[in-house]
Design a protein around this motif. Structure first.
Motif, short mmCIF file in Angstrom:
data_model
loop_
_atom_site.label_atom_id
_atom_site.label_comp_id
_atom_site.label_asym_id
_atom_site.label_seq_id
_atom_site.Cartn_x
_atom_site.Cartn_y
_atom_site.Cartn_z
N GLN A 60 -3.65 4.15 -7.63
CA GLN A 60 -4.77 3.44 -7.01
C GLN A 60 -5.13 2.19 -7.83
O GLN A 60 -5.40 1.13 -7.25
CB GLN A 60 -5.99 4.36 -6.87
CG GLN A 60 -5.84 5.38 -5.78
CD GLN A 60 -6.99 6.38 -5.76
OE1 GLN A 60 -7.64 6.63 -6.78
NE2 GLN A 60 -7.24 6.94 -4.59
N ASP A 91 -2.80 8.33 -1.42
CA ASP A 91 -4.02 9.03 -0.98
C ASP A 91 -3.68 10.21 -0.08
O ASP A 91 -4.32 11.25 -0.15
CB ASP A 91 -4.97 8.07 -0.27
CG ASP A 91 -5.58 7.05 -1.22
OD1 ASP A 91 -5.94 7.44 -2.34
OD2 ASP A 91 -5.68 5.88 -0.84
N GLU A 149 -2.57 -0.45 -7.14
CA GLU A 149 -2.80 -1.06 -5.83
C GLU A 149 -3.97 -2.05 -5.88
O GLU A 149 -3.89 -3.13 -5.29
CB GLU A 149 -3.09 0.02 -4.77
CG GLU A 149 -1.89 0.86 -4.41
CD GLU A 149 -2.21 1.98 -3.46
OE1 GLU A 149 -1.30 2.44 -2.77
OE2 GLU A 149 -3.39 2.43 -3.39
N GLU A 150 -5.04 -1.68 -6.58
CA GLU A 150 -6.19 -2.58 -6.71
C GLU A 150 -5.81 -3.85 -7.47
O GLU A 150 -6.23 -4.96 -7.10
CB GLU A 150 -7.34 -1.87 -7.41
CG GLU A 150 -8.02 -0.83 -6.54
CD GLU A 150 -9.11 -0.06 -7.27
OE1 GLU A 150 -9.64 -0.59 -8.27
OE2 GLU A 150 -9.42 1.06 -6.83
N GLN A 208 0.86 -1.18 0.00
CA GLN A 208 0.00 0.00 0.00
C GLN A 208 0.89 1.24 0.00
O GLN A 208 1.87 1.29 0.74
CB GLN A 208 -0.89 -0.01 1.25
CG GLN A 208 -1.84 1.16 1.35
CD GLN A 208 -3.15 0.89 0.64
OE1 GLN A 208 -3.54 -0.25 0.49
NE2 GLN A 208 -3.81 1.93 0.21
#
Length: 128
Positions: A109, A81, A112-113, A77
């Motif tokens: 993002q 953000d 990461e997903e 992670q």
């Protein structure tokens, strides 16, 4: 130039909300401002001085690996953000375009997903 505009708008703001919450918090005490070699506060030196300083720092640190890149390479992670997400939220709040930060936020993002879905596929679904 958009970042310099955003920084100036944030500096002039009476409140800062780093987590984009609805409650207003007083602005934190300001650290000493970055200066140019002529000891002029960088934000007051104008967009060209800000750009030149950014280019100078970029050249000096070109070989460095950022913590965000290290996290992506390790499939961890990231802090996207907290960093770029904050810039995007403040840009929207202040009406300043921060398209590069929006693109970077979405790309990291999505990465990461993708990593999360691969971990779930490799290990099977996580049970509660």
């Amino acid at each position: 130039v958009a970042i310099a505009s955003l920084a100036a708008a944030v500096a002039a703001s009476e409140t800062v909300s780093p987590n984009d919450v609805t409650q207003d918090y007083p602005a934190p005490p300001q650290p000493p401002r970055a200066t140019t070699p002529q000891s002029t506060p960088l934000l007051d030196a104008g967009p060209e001085a800000c750009l030149q300083r950014a280019l100078e720092v970029s050249r000096q640190t070109a070989a460095n690996k950022s913590s965000m890149l290290a996290d992506v390479l390790a499939r961890k992670q990231t802090e996207v953000d907290s960093i770029n997400g904050f810039v995007v939220r403040e840009g929207r709040r202040l009406g300043v375009s921060v398209a590069a930060n929006e693109a970077l936020l979405l790309l990291v993002q999505a990465t990461e997903e993708l990593f999360a879905s691969q971990l779930e596929t490799d290990a099977g679904p996580v049970s509660s």
